[in-house]
Design a protein around this motif. Sequence first.
Motif, PDB file in Angstrom:
ATOM      1  N   VAL A  40     -14.253 -31.118 -22.220  1.00  0.00           N
ATOM      2  CA  VAL A  40     -12.923 -30.840 -22.772  1.00  0.00           C
ATOM      3  C   VAL A  40     -12.079 -30.133 -21.722  1.00  0.00           C
ATOM      4  N   SER A  41     -12.683 -29.178 -21.035  1.00  0.00           N
ATOM      5  CA  SER A  41     -11.972 -28.442 -19.996  1.00  0.00           C
ATOM      6  C   SER A  41     -11.517 -29.357 -18.867  1.00  0.00           C
ATOM      7  N   ALA A  42     -12.377 -30.266 -18.444  1.00  0.00           N
ATOM      8  CA  ALA A  42     -12.009 -31.192 -17.370  1.00  0.00           C
ATOM      9  C   ALA A  42     -10.821 -32.051 -17.785  1.00  0.00           C
ATOM     10  N   ALA A  43     -10.838 -32.537 -19.028  1.00  0.00           N
ATOM     11  CA  ALA A  43      -9.712 -33.343 -19.516  1.00  0.00           C
ATOM     12  C   ALA A  43      -8.434 -32.511 -19.590  1.00  0.00           C
ATOM     13  N   LEU A  44      -8.550 -31.264 -20.096  1.00  0.00           N
ATOM     14  CA  LEU A  44      -7.379 -30.391 -20.167  1.00  0.00           C
ATOM     15  C   LEU A  44      -6.854 -30.049 -18.774  1.00  0.00           C
ATOM     16  N   LEU A  45      -7.752 -29.851 -17.831  1.00  0.00           N
ATOM     17  CA  LEU A  45      -7.337 -29.534 -16.468  1.00  0.00           C
ATOM     18  C   LEU A  45      -6.571 -30.692 -15.844  1.00  0.00           C
ATOM     19  N   VAL A  46      -7.067 -31.898 -16.018  1.00  0.00           N
ATOM     20  CA  VAL A  46      -6.360 -33.068 -15.488  1.00  0.00           C
ATOM     21  C   VAL A  46      -4.990 -33.197 -16.152  1.00  0.00           C
ATOM     22  N   MET A  47      -4.953 -33.039 -17.476  1.00  0.00           N
ATOM     23  CA  MET A  47      -3.666 -33.127 -18.184  1.00  0.00           C
ATOM     24  C   MET A  47      -2.715 -32.028 -17.732  1.00  0.00           C
ATOM     25  N   ALA A  48      -3.234 -30.824 -17.514  1.00  0.00           N
ATOM     26  CA  ALA A  48      -2.393 -29.715 -17.068  1.00  0.00           C
ATOM     27  C   ALA A  48      -1.819 -29.980 -15.686  1.00  0.00           C
ATOM     28  N   LEU A  49      -2.637 -30.536 -14.805  1.00  0.00           N
ATOM     29  CA  LEU A  49      -2.160 -30.830 -13.454  1.00  0.00           C
ATOM     30  C   LEU A  49      -1.118 -31.950 -13.465  1.00  0.00           C
ATOM     31  N   VAL A  50      -1.325 -32.963 -14.302  1.00  0.00           N
ATOM     32  CA  VAL A  50      -0.332 -34.038 -14.432  1.00  0.00           C
ATOM     33  C   VAL A  50       0.956 -33.478 -15.030  1.00  0.00           C
ATOM     34  N   LEU A  51       0.838 -32.643 -16.057  1.00  0.00           N
ATOM     35  CA  LEU A  51       2.016 -32.018 -16.669  1.00  0.00           C
ATOM     36  C   LEU A  51       2.746 -31.148 -15.658  1.00  0.00           C
ATOM     37  N   ARG A  52       1.984 -30.388 -14.912  1.00  0.00           N
ATOM     38  CA  ARG A  52       2.585 -29.517 -13.885  1.00  0.00           C
ATOM     39  C   ARG A  52       3.356 -30.343 -12.856  1.00  0.00           C
ATOM     40  N   TRP A  53       2.754 -31.434 -12.409  1.00  0.00           N
ATOM     41  CA  TRP A  53       3.406 -32.300 -11.436  1.00  0.00           C
ATOM     42  C   TRP A  53       4.677 -32.915 -12.032  1.00  0.00           C
ATOM     43  N   ALA A  54       4.574 -33.423 -13.284  1.00  0.00           N
ATOM     44  CA  ALA A  54       5.730 -34.060 -13.918  1.00  0.00           C
ATOM     45  C   ALA A  54       6.859 -33.057 -14.154  1.00  0.00           C
ATOM     46  N   LEU A  55       6.519 -31.853 -14.619  1.00  0.00           N
ATOM     47  CA  LEU A  55       7.554 -30.844 -14.859  1.00  0.00           C
ATOM     48  C   LEU A  55       8.190 -30.368 -13.563  1.00  0.00           C
ATOM     49  N   THR A  56       7.396 -30.296 -12.521  1.00  0.00           N
ATOM     50  CA  THR A  56       7.936 -29.898 -11.224  1.00  0.00           C
ATOM     51  C   THR A  56       8.935 -30.942 -10.730  1.00  0.00           C
ATOM     52  N   ARG A  57       8.579 -32.213 -10.891  1.00  0.00           N
ATOM     53  CA  ARG A  57       9.478 -33.298 -10.463  1.00  0.00           C
ATOM     54  C   ARG A  57      10.746 -33.327 -11.315  1.00  0.00           C
ATOM     55  N   ALA A  58      10.573 -33.215 -12.637  1.00  0.00           N
ATOM     56  CA  ALA A  58      11.715 -33.322 -13.540  1.00  0.00           C
ATOM     57  C   ALA A  58      12.615 -32.096 -13.491  1.00  0.00           C
ATOM     58  N   LEU A  82      -5.657 -19.794 -11.971  1.00  0.00           N
ATOM     59  CA  LEU A  82      -6.096 -20.477 -13.190  1.00  0.00           C
ATOM     60  C   LEU A  82      -6.806 -21.789 -12.868  1.00  0.00           C
ATOM     61  N   ILE A  83      -6.288 -22.536 -11.913  1.00  0.00           N
ATOM     62  CA  ILE A  83      -6.939 -23.792 -11.526  1.00  0.00           C
ATOM     63  C   ILE A  83      -8.340 -23.513 -10.991  1.00  0.00           C
ATOM     64  N   ALA A  84      -8.469 -22.528 -10.115  1.00  0.00           N
ATOM     65  CA  ALA A  84      -9.778 -22.192  -9.550  1.00  0.00           C
ATOM     66  C   ALA A  84     -10.745 -21.739 -10.641  1.00  0.00           C
ATOM     67  N   THR A  85     -10.263 -20.936 -11.580  1.00  0.00           N
ATOM     68  CA  THR A  85     -11.113 -20.448 -12.670  1.00  0.00           C
ATOM     69  C   THR A  85     -11.556 -21.592 -13.572  1.00  0.00           C
ATOM     70  N   ALA A  86     -10.640 -22.502 -13.883  1.00  0.00           N
ATOM     71  CA  ALA A  86     -10.986 -23.652 -14.732  1.00  0.00           C
ATOM     72  C   ALA A  86     -11.970 -24.573 -14.027  1.00  0.00           C
ATOM     73  N   VAL A  87     -11.762 -24.827 -12.742  1.00  0.00           N
ATOM     74  CA  VAL A  87     -12.677 -25.690 -11.987  1.00  0.00           C
ATOM     75  C   VAL A  87     -14.063 -25.055 -11.929  1.00  0.00           C
ATOM     76  N   LEU A  88     -14.129 -23.756 -11.672  1.00  0.00           N
ATOM     77  CA  LEU A  88     -15.415 -23.065 -11.614  1.00  0.00           C
ATOM     78  C   LEU A  88     -16.134 -23.116 -12.961  1.00  0.00           C
ATOM     79  N   GLY A  89     -15.408 -22.851 -14.056  1.00  0.00           N
ATOM     80  CA  GLY A  89     -16.011 -22.898 -15.387  1.00  0.00           C
ATOM     81  C   GLY A  89     -16.482 -24.292 -15.762  1.00  0.00           C
ATOM     82  N   THR A  90     -15.691 -25.294 -15.412  1.00  0.00           N
ATOM     83  CA  THR A  90     -16.065 -26.683 -15.693  1.00  0.00           C
ATOM     84  C   THR A  90     -17.316 -27.069 -14.908  1.00  0.00           C
ATOM     85  N   ALA A  91     -17.343 -26.726 -13.633  1.00  0.00           N
ATOM     86  CA  ALA A  91     -18.509 -27.028 -12.801  1.00  0.00           C
ATOM     87  C   ALA A  91     -19.747 -26.293 -13.306  1.00  0.00           C
ATOM     88  N   TRP A  92     -19.576 -25.030 -13.679  1.00  0.00           N
ATOM     89  CA  TRP A  92     -20.703 -24.231 -14.194  1.00  0.00           C
ATOM     90  C   TRP A  92     -21.293 -24.893 -15.436  1.00  0.00           C
TER      91      TRP A  92
END
Length: 195
Positions: A40-58, A82-92
């Motif tokens: 779930v975290s991996a999916a949320l992280l990908v969605m958050a990064l896509v949202l972040r990219w889209a909001l930055t562009r828009a 937050l990205i580093a913490t989420a990646v670490l938790g997901t990997a763990w």
Amino acid sequence: MLSPAVSTAAGIGSLALAVVASWSSLLLVVRGRVVPGWGVSAALLVMALVLRWALTRAGRPADASSLPRKRSTSARTASRLLIATAVLGTAWGAVDDLTSGAEYHVLRPAGPGGCTAVVRETSFLVIGNGEAYAVGRTGLALHESASWTVDDGYRPVDAGTYELNWGRGGGFLRISGTSGGPVVRGGSADIDCGW
């Protein structure tokens, strides 16, 4: 066009959700399949990064120098943390499932109101562990209901040595071991979806 403050808040908020999912013991059941918290975290992280990219562009203003520098730097630092913490938790979580040979079981029948018991079983060296989760209509379990330990790496749910009974107040899961793999801690769980 979204203001920079709104897009920053949305980006950081979605990353914070990924962090919470990666470090909690939640799980999601979708069409009878279990998605562990790290998934779930991996999916949320990908969605958050896509949202972040889209909001930055828009939301990028014509004159990027009009943004206050301090807020922009602190928002970037918070996002990276937050990205580093989420990646670490997901990997763990993924490594824990992989090294312990985690297996997830959706137990049938489901109880009243669609309440479902889900069990995660692991085994490391000569110790077997299990956790039970109560999953309601949303398909989401935020925490485990109970846990147990079994000797000799035995997996009682996988072996079918359990009993699940439903009543009006919820379910009761009883775990049974064997003479070679007795239950040494726990052994029962109340399955309550919060009716």
